[in-house]
Design a protein around this motif. Structure first.
Motif, PDB file in Angstrom:
ATOM      1  N   ARG A 129      31.650  43.517  63.134  1.00 27.95           N
ATOM      2  CA  ARG A 129      32.117  42.169  63.460  1.00 27.95           C
ATOM      3  C   ARG A 129      32.646  42.186  64.893  1.00 27.95           C
ATOM      4  O   ARG A 129      32.959  43.233  65.435  1.00 27.95           O
ATOM      5  N   ASN A 130      32.778  41.013  65.482  1.00 29.79           N
ATOM      6  CA  ASN A 130      33.358  40.945  66.817  1.00 29.79           C
ATOM      7  C   ASN A 130      34.820  40.529  66.717  1.00 29.79           C
ATOM      8  O   ASN A 130      35.137  39.350  66.648  1.00 29.79           O
ATOM      9  N   PHE A 131      35.704  41.523  66.684  1.00 34.50           N
ATOM     10  CA  PHE A 131      37.139  41.295  66.692  1.00 34.50           C
ATOM     11  C   PHE A 131      37.744  41.649  68.065  1.00 34.50           C
ATOM     12  O   PHE A 131      38.953  41.750  68.192  1.00 34.50           O
ATOM     13  N   ARG A 132      36.912  41.865  69.050  1.00 35.43           N
ATOM     14  CA  ARG A 132      37.361  42.341  70.365  1.00 35.43           C
ATOM     15  C   ARG A 132      37.883  41.160  71.188  1.00 35.43           C
ATOM     16  O   ARG A 132      37.114  40.346  71.700  1.00 35.43           O
ATOM     17  N   GLU A 133      39.200  41.081  71.317  1.00 36.14           N
ATOM     18  CA  GLU A 133      39.841  39.946  71.957  1.00 36.14           C
ATOM     19  C   GLU A 133      39.353  39.690  73.389  1.00 36.14           C
ATOM     20  O   GLU A 133      39.040  38.539  73.731  1.00 36.14           O
ATOM     21  N   PRO A 134      39.265  40.725  74.250  1.00 32.08           N
ATOM     22  CA  PRO A 134      38.802  40.450  75.621  1.00 32.08           C
ATOM     23  C   PRO A 134      37.384  39.874  75.665  1.00 32.08           C
ATOM     24  O   PRO A 134      37.085  39.010  76.485  1.00 32.08           O
ATOM     25  N   VAL A 135      36.529  40.347  74.776  1.00 29.76           N
ATOM     26  CA  VAL A 135      35.150  39.852  74.725  1.00 29.76           C
ATOM     27  C   VAL A 135      35.131  38.397  74.265  1.00 29.76           C
ATOM     28  O   VAL A 135      34.438  37.556  74.846  1.00 29.76           O
ATOM     29  N   LEU A 136      35.906  38.094  73.229  1.00 30.85           N
ATOM     30  CA  LEU A 136      35.970  36.712  72.738  1.00 30.85           C
ATOM     31  C   LEU A 136      36.579  35.780  73.786  1.00 30.85           C
ATOM     32  O   LEU A 136      36.122  34.644  73.954  1.00 30.85           O
ATOM     33  N   LEU A 137      37.601  36.259  74.491  1.00 35.81           N
ATOM     34  CA  LEU A 137      38.202  35.438  75.549  1.00 35.81           C
ATOM     35  C   LEU A 137      37.178  35.124  76.634  1.00 35.81           C
ATOM     36  O   LEU A 137      37.082  33.988  77.103  1.00 35.81           O
ATOM     37  N   ASN A 138      36.406  36.132  77.041  1.00 33.72           N
ATOM     38  CA  ASN A 138      35.351  35.891  78.039  1.00 33.72           C
ATOM     39  C   ASN A 138      34.328  34.892  77.523  1.00 33.72           C
ATOM     40  O   ASN A 138      33.893  34.004  78.252  1.00 33.72           O
ATOM     41  N   GLN A 139      33.945  35.054  76.274  1.00 30.25           N
ATOM     42  CA  GLN A 139      32.967  34.137  75.692  1.00 30.25           C
ATOM     43  C   GLN A 139      33.509  32.713  75.707  1.00 30.25           C
ATOM     44  O   GLN A 139      32.799  31.766  76.086  1.00 30.25           O
ATOM     45  N   LEU A 140      34.766  32.542  75.333  1.00 32.40           N
ATOM     46  CA  LEU A 140      35.370  31.209  75.336  1.00 32.40           C
ATOM     47  C   LEU A 140      35.455  30.643  76.753  1.00 32.40           C
ATOM     48  O   LEU A 140      35.153  29.471  76.978  1.00 32.40           O
ATOM     49  N   LEU A 141      35.858  31.488  77.691  1.00 32.33           N
ATOM     50  CA  LEU A 141      35.981  31.036  79.088  1.00 32.33           C
ATOM     51  C   LEU A 141      34.640  30.626  79.679  1.00 32.33           C
ATOM     52  O   LEU A 141      34.509  29.563  80.281  1.00 32.33           O
ATOM     53  N   PHE A 142      33.647  31.474  79.513  1.00 34.00           N
ATOM     54  CA  PHE A 142      32.395  31.265  80.224  1.00 34.00           C
ATOM     55  C   PHE A 142      31.376  30.432  79.463  1.00 34.00           C
ATOM     56  O   PHE A 142      30.295  30.170  79.966  1.00 34.00           O
ATOM     57  N   ASP A 143      31.751  29.990  78.269  1.00 30.71           N
ATOM     58  CA  ASP A 143      30.926  29.010  77.574  1.00 30.71           C
ATOM     59  C   ASP A 143      31.428  27.585  77.824  1.00 30.71           C
ATOM     60  O   ASP A 143      30.951  26.638  77.219  1.00 30.71           O
ATOM     61  N   LEU A 144      32.389  27.459  78.712  1.00 29.67           N
ATOM     62  CA  LEU A 144      32.856  26.132  79.127  1.00 29.67           C
ATOM     63  C   LEU A 144      31.912  25.587  80.199  1.00 29.67           C
ATOM     64  O   LEU A 144      31.389  26.350  81.022  1.00 29.67           O
ATOM     65  N   PRO A 145      31.715  24.277  80.230  1.00 32.89           N
ATOM     66  CA  PRO A 145      30.776  23.690  81.200  1.00 32.89           C
ATOM     67  C   PRO A 145      31.155  23.916  82.665  1.00 32.89           C
ATOM     68  O   PRO A 145      30.302  23.892  83.534  1.00 32.89           O
ATOM     69  N   LEU A 146      32.441  24.186  82.960  1.00 37.71           N
ATOM     70  CA  LEU A 146      32.814  24.345  84.373  1.00 37.71           C
ATOM     71  C   LEU A 146      32.357  25.641  84.999  1.00 37.71           C
ATOM     72  O   LEU A 146      32.365  25.785  86.215  1.00 37.71           O
ATOM     73  N   PHE A 147      31.997  26.617  84.178  1.00 38.71           N
ATOM     74  CA  PHE A 147      31.562  27.904  84.696  1.00 38.71           C
ATOM     75  C   PHE A 147      30.055  28.049  84.575  1.00 38.71           C
ATOM     76  O   PHE A 147      29.491  27.856  83.513  1.00 38.71           O
ATOM     77  N   GLU A 148      29.449  28.405  85.691  1.00 39.03           N
ATOM     78  CA  GLU A 148      28.013  28.668  85.675  1.00 39.03           C
ATOM     79  C   GLU A 148      27.761  29.974  86.420  1.00 39.03           C
ATOM     80  O   GLU A 148      27.735  29.999  87.639  1.00 39.03           O
ATOM     81  N   PHE A 149      27.631  31.033  85.669  1.00 40.61           N
ATOM     82  CA  PHE A 149      27.362  32.353  86.229  1.00 40.61           C
ATOM     83  C   PHE A 149      26.039  32.851  85.685  1.00 40.61           C
ATOM     84  O   PHE A 149      25.695  32.605  84.534  1.00 40.61           O
ATOM     85  N   LYS A 150      25.316  33.580  86.520  1.00 44.23           N
ATOM     86  CA  LYS A 150      24.088  34.206  86.037  1.00 44.23           C
ATOM     87  C   LYS A 150      24.437  35.307  85.041  1.00 44.23           C
ATOM     88  O   LYS A 150      23.790  35.485  84.035  1.00 44.23           O
ATOM     89  N   SER A 151      25.461  36.080  85.357  1.00 39.84           N
ATOM     90  CA  SER A 151      25.979  37.069  84.410  1.00 39.84           C
ATOM     91  C   SER A 151      27.480  36.830  84.284  1.00 39.84           C
ATOM     92  O   SER A 151      28.140  36.490  85.264  1.00 39.84           O
ATOM     93  N   LYS A 152      27.987  37.007  83.100  1.00 37.13           N
ATOM     94  CA  LYS A 152      29.395  36.715  82.839  1.00 37.13           C
ATOM     95  C   LYS A 152      30.261  37.908  83.213  1.00 37.13           C
ATOM     96  O   LYS A 152      30.054  39.014  82.699  1.00 37.13           O
ATOM     97  N   PRO A 153      31.256  37.704  84.094  1.00 37.70           N
ATOM     98  CA  PRO A 153      32.155  38.812  84.432  1.00 37.70           C
ATOM     99  C   PRO A 153      33.024  39.179  83.222  1.00 37.70           C
ATOM    100  O   PRO A 153      33.324  38.326  82.396  1.00 37.70           O
ATOM    101  N   ILE A 154      33.405  40.451  83.118  1.00 36.66           N
ATOM    102  CA  ILE A 154      34.207  40.881  81.977  1.00 36.66           C
ATOM    103  C   ILE A 154      35.708  40.909  82.272  1.00 36.66           C
ATOM    104  O   ILE A 154      36.514  40.854  81.363  1.00 36.66           O
ATOM    105  N   LEU A 155      36.075  40.975  83.534  1.00 31.42           N
ATOM    106  CA  LEU A 155      37.474  41.152  83.910  1.00 31.42           C
ATOM    107  C   LEU A 155      38.394  40.008  83.475  1.00 31.42           C
ATOM    108  O   LEU A 155      39.511  40.277  83.029  1.00 31.42           O
ATOM    109  N   PRO A 156      38.006  38.740  83.566  1.00 33.04           N
ATOM    110  CA  PRO A 156      38.951  37.676  83.193  1.00 33.04           C
ATOM    111  C   PRO A 156      39.479  37.785  81.759  1.00 33.04           C
ATOM    112  O   PRO A 156      40.673  37.563  81.521  1.00 33.04           O
ATOM    113  N   GLY A 157      38.651  38.136  80.811  1.00 34.32           N
ATOM    114  CA  GLY A 157      39.103  38.285  79.430  1.00 34.32           C
ATOM    115  C   GLY A 157      40.122  39.404  79.282  1.00 34.32           C
ATOM    116  O   GLY A 157      41.109  39.277  78.553  1.00 34.32           O
ATOM    117  N   TRP A 158      39.883  40.510  79.987  1.00 32.39           N
ATOM    118  CA  TRP A 158      40.827  41.629  79.942  1.00 32.39           C
ATOM    119  C   TRP A 158      42.158  41.248  80.589  1.00 32.39           C
ATOM    120  O   TRP A 158      43.227  41.571  80.062  1.00 32.39           O
TER     121      TRP A 158
END
Length: 145
Positions: free
Chosen positions: A30-59
């Motif tokens: 299962r995906n219980f990894r908080e930093p990964v979920l935070l990144n997913q939540l952040l970068f699935d918002l319409p204001l962010f458009e990245f070709k690849s999603k950075p991992i640092l913001p979630g951490w």
């Protein structure tokens, strides 16, 4: 000196919690990894458009919340004249877990594209993970003192 207590408590508590979450994610598939979920939540918002999603913001966000919680622990221990202990840290972690469940639930409700995860399992995991966080935060805090 309080800053050192808080920083070390944050580092140990958040790191132990994260190790637990990564271990459980792997074990339960299962995906219980908080930093990964935070990144997913952040970068699935319409204001962010990245070709690849950075991992640092979630951490960064994950450790920042841990820092805020440990500041709360510090002030609770000082104001209540309680000597920091593994038991009081675990109890405070349980309280933080309940706050965490409420916060994550609100985010999942408000987010336009929340991750597809089993919420009940995730919330149970969060409670246990935060008890581990509180235990680790108290241990780190005490090690510096």
């Amino acid at each position: 000196m309080a800053v050192a207590f808080i920083l070390f408590g944050t580092l140990t508590g958040t790191s132990l919690m994260t190790l637990f979450s990564y271990f459980l994610s792997r074990k339960a598939n299962r995906n219980f990894r908080e930093p990964v979920l935070l990144n997913q939540l952040l970068f699935d918002l319409p204001l962010f458009e990245f070709k690849s999603k950075p991992i640092l913001p979630g951490w960064i966000l994950h450790y920042a919340v841990g820092f805020i919680f440990v500041i709360g622990f510090h002030f609770f221990w000082k104001m209540a004249s309680i000597t920091p202990s593994l038991l009081s840290g675990s109890i405070l972690g349980l309280f933080c877990g309940m706050l965490g469940v409420a916060g994550w639930h609100l985010v999942f409700l408000l987010h336009p594209k929340p991750p597809s995860i089993e919420l009940k399992e995730y919330y149970i995991h969060l409670i246990v993970a935060h008890i581990i966080f509180g235990f680790g935060a108290a241990a780190g805090y005490k090690l510096v003192s």
